[in-house]
Motif scaffolding. Structure first.
Motif, PDB file in Angstrom:
ATOM      1  N   LYS A  47       0.968  -1.149  -0.212  1.00 47.07           N
ATOM      2  CA  LYS A  47      -0.108  -0.511  -0.090  1.00 47.07           C
ATOM      3  C   LYS A  47       1.250   1.324  -0.036  1.00 47.07           C
ATOM      4  O   LYS A  47       1.842   0.995   0.816  1.00 47.07           O
ATOM      5  N   HIS A  48       0.512   2.514  -0.773  1.00 54.05           N
ATOM      6  CA  HIS A  48       0.628   3.288  -1.118  1.00 54.05           C
ATOM      7  C   HIS A  48       0.873   4.606   0.624  1.00 54.05           C
ATOM      8  O   HIS A  48       0.066   4.784   0.875  1.00 54.05           O
ATOM      9  N   ASP A  57       0.236   1.587  13.044  1.00 54.07           N
ATOM     10  CA  ASP A  57       1.355   1.039  13.378  1.00 54.07           C
ATOM     11  C   ASP A  57       1.459  -0.205  13.608  1.00 54.07           C
ATOM     12  O   ASP A  57       2.929  -0.634  13.882  1.00 54.07           O
ATOM     13  N   MET A  58       0.509  -0.981  13.451  1.00 54.43           N
ATOM     14  CA  MET A  58       0.444  -2.721  13.662  1.00 54.43           C
ATOM     15  C   MET A  58       1.187  -2.752  12.043  1.00 54.43           C
ATOM     16  O   MET A  58       2.090  -3.933  12.003  1.00 54.43           O
ATOM     17  N   ASP A  59       1.144  -2.511  11.797  1.00 55.76           N
ATOM     18  CA  ASP A  59       1.661  -2.897  10.218  1.00 55.76           C
ATOM     19  C   ASP A  59       2.884  -2.652   9.834  1.00 55.76           C
ATOM     20  O   ASP A  59       3.955  -2.937   8.720  1.00 55.76           O
ATOM     21  N   ARG A  60       3.607  -1.759  10.566  1.00 56.94           N
ATOM     22  CA  ARG A  60       5.198  -0.839  10.403  1.00 56.94           C
ATOM     23  C   ARG A  60       5.854  -2.353  11.406  1.00 56.94           C
ATOM     24  O   ARG A  60       7.438  -2.250  11.271  1.00 56.94           O
ATOM     25  N   ILE A  61       5.052  -2.198  13.176  1.00 57.25           N
ATOM     26  CA  ILE A  61       6.166  -3.442  13.095  1.00 57.25           C
ATOM     27  C   ILE A  61       6.013  -5.300  12.486  1.00 57.25           C
ATOM     28  O   ILE A  61       7.152  -5.438  12.563  1.00 57.25           O
ATOM     29  N   GLN A  62       4.913  -5.505  11.796  1.00 59.03           N
ATOM     30  CA  GLN A  62       4.871  -6.053  10.680  1.00 59.03           C
ATOM     31  C   GLN A  62       5.964  -6.307   9.914  1.00 59.03           C
ATOM     32  O   GLN A  62       6.736  -6.683   8.852  1.00 59.03           O
TER      33      GLN A  62
END
Ligand SMILES: [Zn+2]
Length: 142
Positions: A47-48, A57-62
């Motif tokens: 995703k852009h 935040d959860m995606d940044r962690i992943q």
């Protein structure tokens, strides 16, 4: 909010060719076409986002978990035990593609010619205290 000319969005859709070393539902890892060293990989969300701060935040962690997995494969595959990991943010960071966050994993080799040693400057008298307060006030209310 994909940007029409974003080359990374084109890589995600397959319109732009790349060597995808890793792919899952959310993230992609590709060989950088201008590698700093052989095995230089970029890990990024499909995703852009136009800023490191905009990804949930959860995606940044992943994303960082994915980068760890990819870095492990880069080290094993390229038979080295060293790498530098870089994230670019903002107009002064020398980034030229706004599709964030991009995590660059650059494997390091003996005599690879790279120099990531920034200058080792010194703070002027009292300057470190000022800088400390500027940053820490947003983290611990100093
Ligand atoms: Zn994009």
């Amino acid at each position: 909010m994909e940007e029409k000319k974003c080359i990374f969005c084109g890589i995600v859709t397959g319109d732009v060719h790349s060597h995808k070393v890793y792919e899952d539902q959310k993230f992609l890892a590709i060989l950088d076409i201008f590698p700093a060293t052989p095995g230089h990989v970029i890990v990024f969300p499909k995703k852009h986002y136009d800023s490191f701060f905009k990804i949930p935040d959860m995606d940044r962690i992943q994303l960082f978990e994915t980068a760890k997995k990819v870095a492990d494969a880069v080290l094993k595959g390229m038979d080295t035990d060293s790498f530098n990991m870089l994230v670019f943010e903002g107009k002064h960071s020398n980034k030229n593609i706004v599709h964030e966050p991009q995590i660059h994993i650059i494997p390091r080799y003996p005599q690879d010619g790279l120099n990531f040693n920034p200058p080792r400057n010194r703070y002027a008298e009292g300057q470190a205290e000022q800088v400390y307060r500027k940053i820490a006030r947003y983290l611990k209310g100093v």
